[in-house]
Design a protein around this motif. Structure first.
Motif, PDB file in Angstrom:
ATOM      1  N   GLU A  38       0.728  -1.339   0.111  1.00 30.68           N
ATOM      2  CA  GLU A  38       0.108  -0.037  -0.010  1.00 30.68           C
ATOM      3  C   GLU A  38       0.802   1.188  -0.020  1.00 30.68           C
ATOM      4  O   GLU A  38       0.666   2.290  -0.682  1.00 30.68           O
ATOM      5  CB  GLU A  38      -0.806   0.060   1.433  1.00 30.68           C
ATOM      6  CG  GLU A  38      -2.016  -0.951   1.031  1.00 30.68           C
ATOM      7  CD  GLU A  38      -3.038  -0.954   2.401  1.00 30.68           C
ATOM      8  OE1 GLU A  38      -3.993  -1.302   2.406  1.00 30.68           O
ATOM      9  OE2 GLU A  38      -2.475  -0.814   3.552  1.00 30.68           O
TER      10      GLU A  38
ATOM     11  N   GLU B  76      -0.291   6.169  -6.939  1.00 30.87           N
ATOM     12  CA  GLU B  76      -1.367   6.785  -7.229  1.00 30.87           C
ATOM     13  C   GLU B  76      -1.335   8.406  -7.678  1.00 30.87           C
ATOM     14  O   GLU B  76      -1.628   8.959  -8.552  1.00 30.87           O
ATOM     15  CB  GLU B  76      -2.241   6.623  -6.120  1.00 30.87           C
ATOM     16  CG  GLU B  76      -3.903   7.124  -6.541  1.00 30.87           C
ATOM     17  CD  GLU B  76      -4.929   6.699  -5.467  1.00 30.87           C
ATOM     18  OE1 GLU B  76      -5.663   7.399  -5.310  1.00 30.87           O
ATOM     19  OE2 GLU B  76      -4.638   5.640  -4.587  1.00 30.87           O
TER      20      GLU B  76
ATOM     21  N   TRP C 288       0.323   4.072  -2.926  1.00 27.91           N
ATOM     22  CA  TRP C 288      -0.250   5.197  -2.584  1.00 27.91           C
ATOM     23  C   TRP C 288       0.781   6.046  -3.217  1.00 27.91           C
ATOM     24  O   TRP C 288       0.222   7.081  -3.886  1.00 27.91           O
ATOM     25  CB  TRP C 288      -0.250   5.539  -0.982  1.00 27.91           C
ATOM     26  CG  TRP C 288      -1.300   4.940  -0.253  1.00 27.91           C
ATOM     27  CD1 TRP C 288      -2.471   4.486  -0.873  1.00 27.91           C
ATOM     28  CD2 TRP C 288      -1.366   4.507   0.854  1.00 27.91           C
ATOM     29  NE1 TRP C 288      -3.290   3.700   0.160  1.00 27.91           N
ATOM     30  CE2 TRP C 288      -2.638   3.640   1.426  1.00 27.91           C
ATOM     31  CE3 TRP C 288      -0.516   4.467   2.049  1.00 27.91           C
ATOM     32  CZ2 TRP C 288      -2.874   3.274   2.395  1.00 27.91           C
ATOM     33  CZ3 TRP C 288      -0.592   4.130   3.236  1.00 27.91           C
ATOM     34  CH2 TRP C 288      -1.868   3.046   3.425  1.00 27.91           C
TER      35      TRP C 288
ATOM     36  N   ILE D 117      -3.857  10.932   0.893  1.00 28.80           N
ATOM     37  CA  ILE D 117      -2.862   9.821   0.741  1.00 28.80           C
ATOM     38  C   ILE D 117      -1.600  10.367   1.281  1.00 28.80           C
ATOM     39  O   ILE D 117      -0.891   9.561   1.950  1.00 28.80           O
ATOM     40  CB  ILE D 117      -2.917   9.660  -0.866  1.00 28.80           C
ATOM     41  CG1 ILE D 117      -4.235   9.109  -1.443  1.00 28.80           C
ATOM     42  CG2 ILE D 117      -1.806   9.021  -0.993  1.00 28.80           C
ATOM     43  CD1 ILE D 117      -4.052   8.922  -2.918  1.00 28.80           C
TER      44      ILE D 117
ATOM     45  N   GLN E 278      -1.727   9.378   4.955  1.00 30.04           N
ATOM     46  CA  GLN E 278      -1.791   7.737   5.012  1.00 30.04           C
ATOM     47  C   GLN E 278      -0.125   7.299   4.885  1.00 30.04           C
ATOM     48  O   GLN E 278       0.162   6.494   5.753  1.00 30.04           O
ATOM     49  CB  GLN E 278      -2.586   7.105   4.163  1.00 30.04           C
ATOM     50  CG  GLN E 278      -3.964   7.380   4.430  1.00 30.04           C
ATOM     51  CD  GLN E 278      -4.911   6.751   2.967  1.00 30.04           C
ATOM     52  OE1 GLN E 278      -4.706   7.106   1.996  1.00 30.04           O
ATOM     53  NE2 GLN E 278      -5.622   5.651   3.467  1.00 30.04           N
ATOM     54  N   ILE E 279       0.464   7.880   3.979  1.00 32.39           N
ATOM     55  CA  ILE E 279       1.964   7.599   3.677  1.00 32.39           C
ATOM     56  C   ILE E 279       2.800   7.947   4.852  1.00 32.39           C
ATOM     57  O   ILE E 279       3.544   7.131   5.250  1.00 32.39           O
ATOM     58  CB  ILE E 279       2.479   8.221   2.463  1.00 32.39           C
ATOM     59  CG1 ILE E 279       1.765   7.539   1.187  1.00 32.39           C
ATOM     60  CG2 ILE E 279       3.826   8.188   2.242  1.00 32.39           C
ATOM     61  CD1 ILE E 279       2.012   8.356  -0.038  1.00 32.39           C
TER      62      ILE E 279
END
Length: 187
Positions: free
Chosen positions: A35, A42, A39, A86, A89-90
């Protein structure tokens, strides 16, 4: 105005691949690292796609430039909000992975120096890699505002094109490296 400088990451790609393959095989939750890379990909893909859109535009053709800029600005807030989410999240996942890496490395007594060097690419004293990628998207925002608002004084089309000339190939290189690593650890 400060423009993001995109540089090559991971000068020793073979060592980097070895590390990520090794570490991902030792992680309890392999999906965490997948993930993390997904990410990044993306966001960087969105940035590259939009830069490629601007490469097709003749900025001297006012109508074409204004059409692109209007559509870009209409979608900007939603896309940048998604990128920032994102990024959060990273950042969180980076710290989770770093803690996991530390446990694995201390137990296995391997890749200690490599781990520190590699993780510095994603977060160092100056910046978060994903932040630099998102800031690259802001370059598009500056040029779109320059096109649609004659009173907008930050940036210029010439400066944007200079920035693309100096950074686009490195941005694509970063994407290629991340894609390769993501592919290797997903096997």
């Amino acid at each position: 105005m400060v423009h993001p400088v995109i540089t090559e990451i991971f000068s020793d790609k073979r060592e980097t691949n070895s590390f990520f393959l090794w570490i991902s095989n030792h992680l309890e939750k392999k999906m965490m690292i997948r993930e993390f890379f997904r990410w990044h990909l993306e966001v960087i893909s969105e940035v590259i796609d939009e830069i490629e859109n601007t490469k097709k535009i003749n900025f001297l053709e006012k109508k074409d430039a204004e059409q692109w800029a209007t559509i870009f600005l209409k979608n900007y807030e939603e896309k940048i909000r998604k990128m920032r989410n994102i990024s959060n999240q990273i950042f969180e996942r980076f710290h989770e992975l770093k803690a996991e890496f530390k446990k694995i490395i201390s137990k296995e007594q391997k890749f200690e120096k490599e781990s520190k060097d590699i993780m510095q690419v994603f977060l160092n004293k100056e910046e978060l890699l994903i932040g630099k990628i998102i800031f690259s998207y802001r370059e598009l925002w500056f040029v779109a505002n320059q096109i649609t608002n004659s009173n907008f004084k930050l940036g210029s089309i010439d400066k944007y094109q200079e920035w693309v000339e100096g950074n686009y190939s490195n941005l694509k290189g970063v994407k290629n490296v991340l894609e390769h690593i993501e592919k290797e650890i997903s096997k």
